[in-house]
Motif scaffolding. Structure first.
Motif, PDB file in Angstrom:
ATOM      1  N   ARG A  65       0.852  -1.189   0.000  1.00 33.29           N
ATOM      2  CA  ARG A  65       0.000   0.000   0.000  1.00 33.29           C
ATOM      3  C   ARG A  65       0.889   1.241   0.000  1.00 33.29           C
ATOM      4  O   ARG A  65       2.107   1.137   0.179  1.00 33.29           O
ATOM      5  N   PHE A  99       2.615   4.435  -6.294  1.00 33.20           N
ATOM      6  CA  PHE A  99       2.483   4.841  -4.895  1.00 33.20           C
ATOM      7  C   PHE A  99       3.205   6.159  -4.621  1.00 33.20           C
ATOM      8  O   PHE A  99       2.841   6.900  -3.706  1.00 33.20           O
ATOM      9  N   GLN A 148      -3.446  -1.501  -9.045  1.00 38.08           N
ATOM     10  CA  GLN A 148      -3.798  -1.213  -7.657  1.00 38.08           C
ATOM     11  C   GLN A 148      -3.096   0.008  -7.065  1.00 38.08           C
ATOM     12  O   GLN A 148      -3.512   0.516  -6.026  1.00 38.08           O
ATOM     13  N   SER A 149      -2.035   0.509  -7.728  1.00 37.50           N
ATOM     14  CA  SER A 149      -1.391   1.724  -7.217  1.00 37.50           C
ATOM     15  C   SER A 149      -1.763   2.961  -8.038  1.00 37.50           C
ATOM     16  O   SER A 149      -1.130   4.008  -7.903  1.00 37.50           O
TER      17      SER A 149
END
Length: 324
Positions: free
Chosen positions: A92, A136, A163-164
Motif C-alpha cells: 500500500r 504509490f 492497484q497503485s
C-alpha cells in the motif's frame, strides 16, 4: 474443453492471489527459486534459447556451466517477478518503503511531476513492481498490455497491476491513447526491449553488438510532446527486497535522430545487464531478424529466422551496415 481449461486457469490464479500474500517473504523467495529452477529444466526450448543468447552476447566471457547458472538465475528472477505480482496486494502507499531501496534523481522526478514523462525499463528484474512503486509515489502510469486469450486472466492481471493507480490499455490505437494521457501531463510506462518486425514503428539498434529491431514509441512520444524519457530498473536483492534505480532523464529534441536516441537508451540498460546478467529475460528471442551480411558474426541458432531480415538492414545507417 476451452471453457473448462479457462475456468481451471482462473481458479488456480485466484488461489495464488489469495494465498501468496499470506506467505512469509522468506518462503516466497524459496518458492520462486524452486519454480524458476523447475522451469529451467522443464522448458527445453526456452533453456536452449537462453544459453544460445548468452553465448552470442558474451562470447568466451562465460563457460557453459556459468551460462547455465545465469540462465537458471534468469528463470528464477522471472518466477519471482510473478510470484511477487500475486503477493503485491500486500503493498500500500503507507507500507511499501521497507521493501525497496530507491535511488533516484529528485530534480528529474519533480520535472516529471510538473510536465508528465515517458518512463521506460526492459524485462529486467521486477519490471512489474517498479511501476507499482512509482504509482504509490504519485506517478500513475498509462501502460500498454497485451491481452490474454482467457479474458478472465486479462481482468485479473489488470486488477493487480492497477492497484497503485495505473491504467492499463489494450494495444488498439495505443499511441493515440498514450498521447492523450501525456498531453494531460500524465505518465506513460513502456517496456523497450521487444523484438518487433522492422517497419515505421521500429528502428535498428545494436544489442550486445548484434543488430535487432525494437520499438520507437517511447522516443516518438517524447519528441512530439517535448517530454523527458526517464530510464530505470528494479533489481532483486537476496534478502527479498528490491533496489529501484533511476538512471537519467533523456530529453530528446524534435530534430534528434530517433535511432540514435533509442540506441542511447538501450546502452544504459545493457550496461546494467552486464553487471547482473541473471536479471534479464534471456529465454526471449532477442535477435529474431538477422541482417543480411552478418553470416560471420555469431548469432543464436534459432530454428527459423524471419524473412524480414532484408527490411532490418534497410533501417541500419549505411555507414554501419554489415558487408556481405
Amino acid at each position: 474443453m476451452k471453457k473448462l481449461r479457462y475456468s481451471l486457469e482462473i481458479k488456480l490464479l485466484d488461489l495464488a492471489v489469495w494465498l501468496l500474500p499470506q506467505v512469509p517473504r522468506h518462503l516466497l523467495m524459496v518458492l520462486s527459486r524452486v519454480i524458476g529452477t523447475l522451469a529451467f529444466w522443464l522448458d527445453e526450448r526456452g533453456r536452449t534459447t537462453a544459453l544460445d543468447n548468452l553465448r552470442c552476447a558474451f562470447g568466451d566471457q562465460y563457460t557453459l556451466e556459468e551460462r547455465r547458472r545465469i540462465a537458471c538465475g534468469s528463470y528464477q528472477v522471472f518466477a519471482r517477478t510473478f510470484v511477487d505480482l500475486f503477493w503485491s496486494p500486500q503493498l500500500r502507499a503507507d507500507n511499501w518503503q521497507p521493501h525497496f531501496d530507491i535511488i533516484t534523481d529528485a530534480a528529474a522526478e519533480e520535472r516529471a511531476r510538473e510536465n508528465g514523462a515517458v518512463w521506460v525499463t526492459p524485462h529486467y528484474g521486477n519490471f512489474e513492481l517498479i511501476s507499482q512503486i512509482w504509482g504509490f509515489r504519485g506517478f500513475p502510469f498509462t501502460v500498454v498490455a497485451q491481452d490474454f486469450k482467457n479474458p478472465a486472466i486479462t481482468h485479473l492481471f489488470r486488477r493487480l497491476r492497477e492497484q497503485s493507480g495505473h491504467t492499463f490499455i489494450s494495444q488498439d490505437n495505443a499511441m493515440i491513447k498514450l498521447m492523450k494521457a501525456l498531453k494531460r501531463k500524465g505518465h506513460a510506462g513502456l517496456l523497450t526491449d521487444l523484438s518487433i518486425a522492422p517497419g515505421r514503428a521500429a528502428t535498428a539498434i545494436q544489442c550486445y553488438g548484434l543488430w535487432t529491431s525494437v520499438p520507437t514509441l517511447h522516443v516518438e512520444l517524447a519528441k512530439r510532446l517535448g517530454l523527458a524519457i526517464i530510464t530505470g530498473v528494479c533489481r532483486p536483492l537476496d534478502d527479498g527486497r528490491y533496489e529501484a534505480h533511476l538512471f537519467e532523464a533523456i530529453e530528446p529534441k524534435p530534430e534528434d535522430d530517433t535511432r540514435e536516441v533509442t540506441q542511447r537508451i538501450w546502452d544504459l540498460f545493457e550496461a546494467e545487464i552486464r553487471k547482473h546478467p541473471e536479471c534479464w529475460l534471456w529465454m526471449y528471442k532477442q535477435w529474431r531478424y538477422r541482417p543480411v551480411g552478418e553470416l560471420s558474426v555469431p548469432h543464436p541458432d534459432y530454428p527459423n529466422y524471419s524473412n524480414l531480415s532484408d527490411a532490418l538492414i534497410q533501417m541500419i545507417p549505411e555507414a554501419l551496415r554489415p558487408q556481405k
